[in-house]
Design a protein around this motif. Structure first.
Motif, short mmCIF file in Angstrom:
data_model
loop_
_atom_site.label_atom_id
_atom_site.label_comp_id
_atom_site.label_asym_id
_atom_site.label_seq_id
_atom_site.Cartn_x
_atom_site.Cartn_y
_atom_site.Cartn_z
N LEU A 246 0.81 -1.21 0.00
CA LEU A 246 0.00 0.00 0.00
C LEU A 246 0.85 1.26 0.00
CD1 LEU A 246 -2.88 1.07 0.08
CD2 LEU A 246 -2.76 1.03 2.59
N SER A 247 1.90 1.29 0.81
CA SER A 247 2.75 2.48 0.88
C SER A 247 3.36 2.79 -0.48
CB SER A 247 3.86 2.27 1.91
OG SER A 247 4.72 3.39 1.95
N ARG A 248 3.85 1.77 -1.16
CA ARG A 248 4.44 1.96 -2.49
C ARG A 248 3.38 2.44 -3.48
NH1 ARG A 248 3.06 0.26 -7.65
NH2 ARG A 248 4.88 0.41 -9.01
N THR A 249 2.18 1.84 -3.42
CA THR A 249 1.12 2.21 -4.35
C THR A 249 0.70 3.66 -4.17
OG1 THR A 249 0.28 -0.06 -4.42
CG2 THR A 249 -1.25 1.68 -5.05
N VAL A 250 0.49 4.07 -2.91
CA VAL A 250 0.04 5.43 -2.64
C VAL A 250 1.11 6.44 -3.02
CG1 VAL A 250 -0.62 7.04 -0.80
CG2 VAL A 250 -1.57 4.73 -0.84
N MET A 251 2.37 6.17 -2.67
CA MET A 251 3.45 7.10 -2.98
C MET A 251 3.60 7.27 -4.49
SD MET A 251 5.69 9.17 -1.82
CE MET A 251 5.94 8.74 -0.09
N THR A 252 3.54 6.17 -5.23
CA THR A 252 3.66 6.24 -6.69
C THR A 252 2.51 7.04 -7.29
OG1 THR A 252 4.78 4.10 -6.74
CG2 THR A 252 3.84 4.89 -8.80
N SER A 253 1.30 6.76 -6.83
CA SER A 253 0.13 7.45 -7.37
C SER A 253 0.16 8.94 -7.06
CB SER A 253 -1.15 6.83 -6.81
OG SER A 253 -1.25 5.47 -7.19
N VAL A 254 0.50 9.29 -5.83
CA VAL A 254 0.50 10.70 -5.42
C VAL A 254 1.56 11.50 -6.19
CG1 VAL A 254 0.97 12.27 -3.51
CG2 VAL A 254 -0.50 10.30 -3.17
N THR A 255 2.77 10.96 -6.29
CA THR A 255 3.83 11.69 -7.01
C THR A 255 3.49 11.83 -8.50
OG1 THR A 255 5.04 9.58 -7.21
CG2 THR A 255 5.67 11.05 -5.43
N THR A 256 2.89 10.78 -9.08
CA THR A 256 2.46 10.88 -10.47
C THR A 256 1.38 11.93 -10.64
OG1 THR A 256 2.96 8.52 -10.78
CG2 THR A 256 1.60 9.58 -12.46
N LEU A 257 0.42 11.95 -9.72
CA LEU A 257 -0.67 12.93 -9.79
C LEU A 257 -0.16 14.36 -9.63
CD1 LEU A 257 -3.52 11.15 -7.80
CD2 LEU A 257 -3.51 11.72 -10.23
N LEU A 258 0.84 14.56 -8.79
CA LEU A 258 1.39 15.90 -8.62
C LEU A 258 1.95 16.44 -9.94
CD1 LEU A 258 3.22 15.62 -5.15
CD2 LEU A 258 1.12 16.89 -5.68
N ARG A 272 -4.19 19.34 -22.56
CA ARG A 272 -5.08 19.23 -21.40
C ARG A 272 -5.93 17.96 -21.44
NH1 ARG A 272 -6.68 24.65 -20.37
NH2 ARG A 272 -4.79 24.68 -19.09
N GLY A 273 -6.44 17.60 -22.61
CA GLY A 273 -7.24 16.39 -22.72
C GLY A 273 -6.43 15.15 -22.39
N PHE A 274 -5.20 15.08 -22.90
CA PHE A 274 -4.31 13.96 -22.62
C PHE A 274 -4.03 13.85 -21.13
CE2 PHE A 274 0.01 12.49 -21.81
CZ PHE A 274 0.03 11.26 -22.44
N VAL A 275 -3.70 14.98 -20.50
CA VAL A 275 -3.35 14.98 -19.08
C VAL A 275 -4.57 14.63 -18.23
CG1 VAL A 275 -2.48 16.37 -17.17
CG2 VAL A 275 -1.48 16.62 -19.45
N PHE A 276 -5.75 15.14 -18.62
CA PHE A 276 -6.97 14.81 -17.87
C PHE A 276 -7.22 13.30 -17.90
CE2 PHE A 276 -11.53 13.93 -17.86
CZ PHE A 276 -11.90 14.49 -16.64
N ALA A 277 -7.04 12.70 -19.07
CA ALA A 277 -7.21 11.24 -19.18
C ALA A 277 -6.21 10.51 -18.30
CB ALA A 277 -7.06 10.80 -20.64
N MET A 278 -4.98 11.01 -18.23
CA MET A 278 -3.97 10.38 -17.39
C MET A 278 -4.30 10.50 -15.90
SD MET A 278 -1.69 8.83 -19.11
CE MET A 278 -0.57 8.62 -17.73
#
Length: 323
Positions: A246-258, A272-278
């Motif tokens: 879980l720690s790895r999953t959350v850290m990866t997701s949060v840093t990617t979302l930032l 913007r459309g590409f980034v929104f989809a991501m």
């Protein structure tokens, strides 16, 4: 001090209401298909056809001013991008303008091109059209077909890869999670009517890769723990495995979302459309790895013993041994 988004030791029961979360995902997929069937997608120029114009000017390209000049012309979907290419030369400021196919015609007419040129020359009198190309309905139809084939082959390759690396139940769970992500993404674009073009297809394929990576990390830990905890119930083993990653999953997701949120806010209209989809893909991909992929494994059951003795037994032994 090291930043921790999730404690080192967690004991969350992810499958306490797994029938509810799994059922919600199925309902969301059905609604996405219905939205796609009723509302359709807001296809961009890549899929609907249109005209691509390459402009050149001695003054720097001002995309905002170009777009403001084009808006009163009411040509519908217009995409403007600045082109950086050393081959054009430092003194040739180049932009690409793509205009959707107009009603009743396959491309922009010569009279409409003159109107576009006049409007843009109000912004920059030195601007000229270096090249004009049209994309007809036939080419657009081929692009739609190629996009569908690309996504389908990607899912088939994932199915085969996971099947070779793990067991067939893992493979079914992984593909179920990926199909869930793709269907919900398409449904969201249908509901919001965001422009759907080749960049979104690239985003969907990227989502498939991201979701697969997260799913494989969880599944790899599940396989290790199935060998380690042979007599524990499958539900308990799945919970242990997901909590450990879980720690790895959350850290990866949060840093990617930032990074993605920064691009969404500062990157401009072009991406913007590409980034929104991501952004949507990272969120739904993280969710599906647990509540779709792992939940599918819980329903199917998995082999609990990968030892040589078990492999030598006649027939594959599936199901869950608890004791």
């Amino acid at each position: 001090m090291r930043l921790k988004l999730v404690p080192d030791q967690t004991s969350i029961d992810f499958f306490r209401h797994y029938r509810l979360t799994f059922g919600t995902s199925i309902v969301a997929m059905v609604l996405s298909v219905v939205a796609f069937a009723i509302m359709g997608l807001n296809f961009g120029i890549d899929f609907r056809g249109g005209t691509s114009i390459r402009t050149e000017a001695t003054q720097p390209v001002d995309i905002g001013a170009y777009r403001d000049a084009m808006t009163p012309l009411n040509f519908g979907d217009v995409a403007i991008t600045e082109v950086f290419d050393p081959a054009f030369g430092a003194d040739r400021n180049v932009a690409m303008i793509r205009i959707q196919a107009q009603e009743g015609t396959e491309s922009v007419t010569p009279a409409q091109l003159d109107t576009v040129l006049s409007a843009l020359q109000q912004v920059d009198p030195t601007l000229s059209f270096a090249a004009v190309e049209s994309v007809g309905p036939k080419v657009s139809g081929e692009l739609v077909q190629s996009a569908i084939i690309a996504v389908t082959l990607a899912l088939a390759a994932v199915l085969f890869y996971i099947w070779l690396r793990f067991e067939w139940q893992f493979s079914v769970g992984a593909v179920a999670a990926l199909v869930h992500d793709v269907v919900l993404t398409i449904g969201l674009f249908a509901v919001l009517q965001i422009r759907f073009d080749l960049a979104i297809i690239a985003a969907i394929l990227t989502i498939v890769g991201y979701s697969l990576n997260d799913t494989v990390v969880v599944f790899d830990r599940v396989r290790e723990n199935l060998i380690k905890y042979k007599k524990r119930p499958l539900k308990e083993v799945l919970n242990i495995s997901i909590n450990e990653t879980l720690s790895r999953t959350v850290m990866t997701s949060v840093t990617t979302l930032l990074a993605l949120i920064s691009l969404f806010v500062l990157g401009g209209d072009v991406i913007r459309g590409f980034v929104f989809a991501m952004i949507w893909g990272v969120i739904v991909g993280t969710y599906s790895s647990i509540f779709v992929g792992a939940a599918m494994m819980l329903r199917l059951g998995v082999k609990r013993d990968w030892s040589k003795n078990a492999a030598d037994k006649a027939g594959a032994q599936f199901g869950v041994k608890e004791g």
